[in-house]
Design an enzyme around this catalytic site. Structure first.
Site, PDB file in Angstrom:
ATOM      1  N   ASP A 134     -12.878  14.936  -5.534  1.00 23.15           N
ATOM      2  CA  ASP A 134     -12.835  16.247  -6.187  1.00 23.15           C
ATOM      3  C   ASP A 134     -13.917  16.239  -7.267  1.00 23.15           C
ATOM      4  O   ASP A 134     -14.742  15.320  -7.308  1.00 23.15           O
ATOM      5  CB  ASP A 134     -11.423  16.465  -6.779  1.00 23.15           C
ATOM      6  CG  ASP A 134     -11.046  17.939  -6.877  1.00 23.15           C
ATOM      7  OD1 ASP A 134     -11.894  18.736  -7.340  1.00 23.15           O
ATOM      8  OD2 ASP A 134      -9.918  18.294  -6.512  1.00 23.15           O
ATOM      9  N   ARG A 155       1.062  -0.350  11.034  1.00 23.42           N
ATOM     10  CA  ARG A 155       1.897  -0.227  12.235  1.00 23.42           C
ATOM     11  C   ARG A 155       2.026  -1.507  13.040  1.00 23.42           C
ATOM     12  O   ARG A 155       3.036  -1.688  13.724  1.00 23.42           O
ATOM     13  CB  ARG A 155       1.340   0.914  13.107  1.00 23.42           C
ATOM     14  CG  ARG A 155       1.579   2.277  12.475  1.00 23.42           C
ATOM     15  CD  ARG A 155       0.729   3.356  13.089  1.00 23.42           C
ATOM     16  NE  ARG A 155      -0.679   3.205  12.719  1.00 23.42           N
ATOM     17  CZ  ARG A 155      -1.633   4.055  13.057  1.00 23.42           C
ATOM     18  NH1 ARG A 155      -1.335   5.105  13.793  1.00 23.42           N
ATOM     19  NH2 ARG A 155      -2.871   3.869  12.663  1.00 23.42           N
ATOM     20  N   LYS A 184       0.841  -1.198   0.000  1.00 21.57           N
ATOM     21  CA  LYS A 184       0.000   0.000   0.000  1.00 21.57           C
ATOM     22  C   LYS A 184       0.870   1.239   0.000  1.00 21.57           C
ATOM     23  O   LYS A 184       1.686   1.460   0.891  1.00 21.57           O
ATOM     24  CB  LYS A 184      -0.912   0.043   1.227  1.00 21.57           C
ATOM     25  CG  LYS A 184      -1.905   1.197   1.093  1.00 21.57           C
ATOM     26  CD  LYS A 184      -2.484   1.659   2.403  1.00 21.57           C
ATOM     27  CE  LYS A 184      -1.911   3.017   2.720  1.00 21.57           C
ATOM     28  NZ  LYS A 184      -2.816   3.862   3.540  1.00 21.57           N
ATOM     29  N   ASP A 205      -3.391   4.259  -2.303  1.00 23.72           N
ATOM     30  CA  ASP A 205      -4.463   4.724  -1.401  1.00 23.72           C
ATOM     31  C   ASP A 205      -4.423   6.249  -1.314  1.00 23.72           C
ATOM     32  O   ASP A 205      -3.939   6.804  -0.328  1.00 23.72           O
ATOM     33  CB  ASP A 205      -4.263   4.075  -0.028  1.00 23.72           C
ATOM     34  CG  ASP A 205      -5.425   4.324   0.921  1.00 23.72           C
ATOM     35  OD1 ASP A 205      -6.517   4.681   0.444  1.00 23.72           O
ATOM     36  OD2 ASP A 205      -5.239   4.153   2.145  1.00 23.72           O
ATOM     37  N   THR A 235     -11.946   3.872   9.032  1.00 25.21           N
ATOM     38  CA  THR A 235     -11.938   3.035  10.238  1.00 25.21           C
ATOM     39  C   THR A 235     -11.596   3.865  11.475  1.00 25.21           C
ATOM     40  O   THR A 235     -11.706   3.380  12.596  1.00 25.21           O
ATOM     41  CB  THR A 235     -10.947   1.866  10.084  1.00 25.21           C
ATOM     42  OG1 THR A 235      -9.808   2.337   9.384  1.00 25.21           O
ATOM     43  CG2 THR A 235     -11.560   0.732   9.334  1.00 25.21           C
ATOM     44  N   LYS A 246      -7.272   8.115  -1.795  1.00 20.21           N
ATOM     45  CA  LYS A 246      -8.612   8.544  -1.347  1.00 20.21           C
ATOM     46  C   LYS A 246      -9.032   9.836  -2.051  1.00 20.21           C
ATOM     47  O   LYS A 246      -9.266  10.876  -1.424  1.00 20.21           O
ATOM     48  CB  LYS A 246      -8.663   8.720   0.169  1.00 20.21           C
ATOM     49  CG  LYS A 246      -8.376   7.437   0.934  1.00 20.21           C
ATOM     50  CD  LYS A 246      -8.678   7.580   2.410  1.00 20.21           C
ATOM     51  CE  LYS A 246      -8.372   6.327   3.191  1.00 20.21           C
ATOM     52  NZ  LYS A 246      -6.945   6.011   3.318  1.00 20.21           N
TER      53      LYS A 246
HETATM   54  O1  C5P Z   1      -1.105   1.385  10.737  1.00 23.79           O
HETATM   55  P1  C5P Z   1      -2.493   0.901  10.409  1.00 23.79           P
HETATM   56  O2  C5P Z   1      -2.588  -0.618  10.289  1.00 23.79           O
HETATM   57  O3  C5P Z   1      -3.556   1.511  11.285  1.00 23.79           O
HETATM   58  O4  C5P Z   1      -2.704   1.446   8.933  1.00 23.79           O
HETATM   59  C1  C5P Z   1      -3.918   1.351   8.283  1.00 23.79           C
HETATM   60  C2  C5P Z   1      -3.748   1.879   6.903  1.00 23.79           C
HETATM   61  O5  C5P Z   1      -4.984   1.770   6.245  1.00 23.79           O
HETATM   62  C3  C5P Z   1      -3.336   3.339   6.852  1.00 23.79           C
HETATM   63  O6  C5P Z   1      -2.362   3.436   5.829  1.00 23.79           O
HETATM   64  C4  C5P Z   1      -4.591   4.100   6.507  1.00 23.79           C
HETATM   65  O7  C5P Z   1      -4.358   5.196   5.667  1.00 23.79           O
HETATM   66  C5  C5P Z   1      -5.381   3.038   5.739  1.00 23.79           C
HETATM   67  N1  C5P Z   1      -6.838   3.188   5.763  1.00 23.79           N
HETATM   68  C6  C5P Z   1      -7.588   3.259   6.924  1.00 23.79           C
HETATM   69  N2  C5P Z   1      -8.963   3.403   6.865  1.00 23.79           N
HETATM   70  C7  C5P Z   1      -9.587   3.459   5.681  1.00 23.79           C
HETATM   71  C8  C5P Z   1      -8.824   3.363   4.492  1.00 23.79           C
HETATM   72  C9  C5P Z   1      -7.447   3.217   4.579  1.00 23.79           C
HETATM   73  O8  C5P Z   1      -7.035   3.168   8.021  1.00 23.79           O
HETATM   74  N3  C5P Z   1     -10.901   3.517   5.612  1.00 23.79           N
END
Ligand code: C5P
Length: 228
Positions: free
Chosen positions: A66, A206, A34, A61, A126, A63
Site C-alpha cells: 500500500d 498442506r 505462520k 504473512d 511461488t 504480504k
Molecule cells: O500449503 P503450502 O505449503 O503450499 O503453503 C505455503 C504457504 O506459504 C502458504 O501459506 C502461502 O501463503 C505461503 N507463501 C507462498 N508463496 C510466497 C509467500 C508465502 O506460498 N511467495
C-alpha cells in the site's frame, strides 16, 4: 542452529481451534508458526499471543502492499504483537519497504519487546509459473536497499539470491515431498532441496496439515531437516 528453527508450519485455516491443535501437535518439529491472511482475518491478534505462549516464533504473512504511510503504520502495529517476521511486497518499492522496516522496529520497541523483528520482502510468489532473473534481482536489491532483514523466494531463486545478498535471511515456501501434488504452487522443491540450497527458513503447510498421515509427513520432514 536447531533444525526446528529452520521450519515454519503454515496454519492456513479460519478456525482457531484447528490452528491451535496443529500448533500443539507439531511444536516439537517447528520453531515458527505462520499466521497468514486467512487465520489473521478470522482471528485477529489474539491468535498470535496464543501461539507465542506455546513457544513459537511468529511469522506474520500479510504480504502488505500500500502507500508507505499506511504500510509503515500497520507494520508498527504488527511489531507490537511480538511478531518475528512480517512480509511486505517488494513490488511496493523502496520507500514503502523502508516504512515497513522502521514501523516494525518501532512497534516492537514501543511494546517493550526484546525482539529484533525482520521485514521480509516478497519477491515473486511461488505460485507464479516463471520468474525472470533480472526482475528477481531488482526486487531483491530493493529489499536490501530498504533495510529489510530478508526476502521470500522460491527454491529456484535461492542460489542467485544468496550470491547477491548473502547477508539477507531467505525464506522459502512452495515445499512438497517428492512425488506429491503441487496444488496451486508452481515452483516447488522438497525440504532437502530448499535447505540444501541455503534456505534459512522453509514454510510448509498442506504437506503436513492436510496430509493423509501427518505423523508420516512429520517423520519424513524430521529426517530431511536433521541432515542440515
Ligand atoms: O500449503 P503450502 O505449503 O503450499 O503453503 C505455503 C504457504 O506459504 C502458504 O501459506 C502461502 O501463503 C505461503 N507463501 C507462498 N508463496 C510466497 C509467500 C508465502 O506460498 N511467495
Amino acid at each position: 542452529m536447531r533444525s526446528k528453527d529452520r521450519l515454519a508450519i503454515a496454519l492456513d485455516t479460519d478456525d482457531s481451534v484447528e490452528a491451535l491443535r496443529w500448533a500443539r501437535d507439531f511444536r516439537e518439529v517447528f520453531g515458527y508458526a505462520k499466521v497468514g491472511l486467512e487465520l489473521f482475518t478470522s482471528e485477529g491478534p489474539g491468535i498470535i499471543y496464543a501461539l507465542r505462549e506455546l513457544g513459537y516464533h511468529i511469522f506474520l504473512d500479510l504480504k502488505m502492499h500500500d502507500i508507505p504511510n499506511t504500510v509503515g503504520r500497520a507494520a508498527r502495529v504488527a511489531g507490537g504483537y511480538g511478531v518475528d517476521l512480517l512480509t511486505v511486497h517488494t513490488a511496493g518499492g523502496v520507500p514503502m519497504l523502508r516504512a515497513a522496516v522502521e514501523g516494525l522496529a518501532q512497534g516492537a520497541v514501543s511494546a517493550g519487546l526484546e525482539l529484533e523483528p525482520r521485514v521480509l520482502g516478497v519477491t515473486f510468489l511461488t505460485s507464479d509459473p516463471a520468474v525472470d532473473e533480472s526482475a528477481f534481482l531488482a526486487r531483491l536489491d530493493a529489499a536490501a536497499e530498504a533495510g529489510c532483514g530478508g526476502y521470500v523466494c522460491a527454491a529456484a531463486e535461492l542460489e542467485i539470491g544468496k550470491e547477491r545478498h548473502p547477508e539477507l535471511f531467505a525464506l522459502v515456501p512452495g515445499i512438497r515431498f517428492k512425488g506429491a501434488e503441487a496444488d496451486d504452487q508452481s515452483r516447488v522443491a522438497t525440504p532437502s532441496e530448499a535447505l540444501g540450497k541455503g534456505a534459512d527458513l522453509i514454510v510448509i503447510g498442506r504437506s503436513v496439515t492436510r496430509a493423509a498421515d501427518p505423523d508420516a509427513a512429520l517423520a519424513m520432514l524430521k529426517v530431511q531437516a536433521a541432515a542440515f
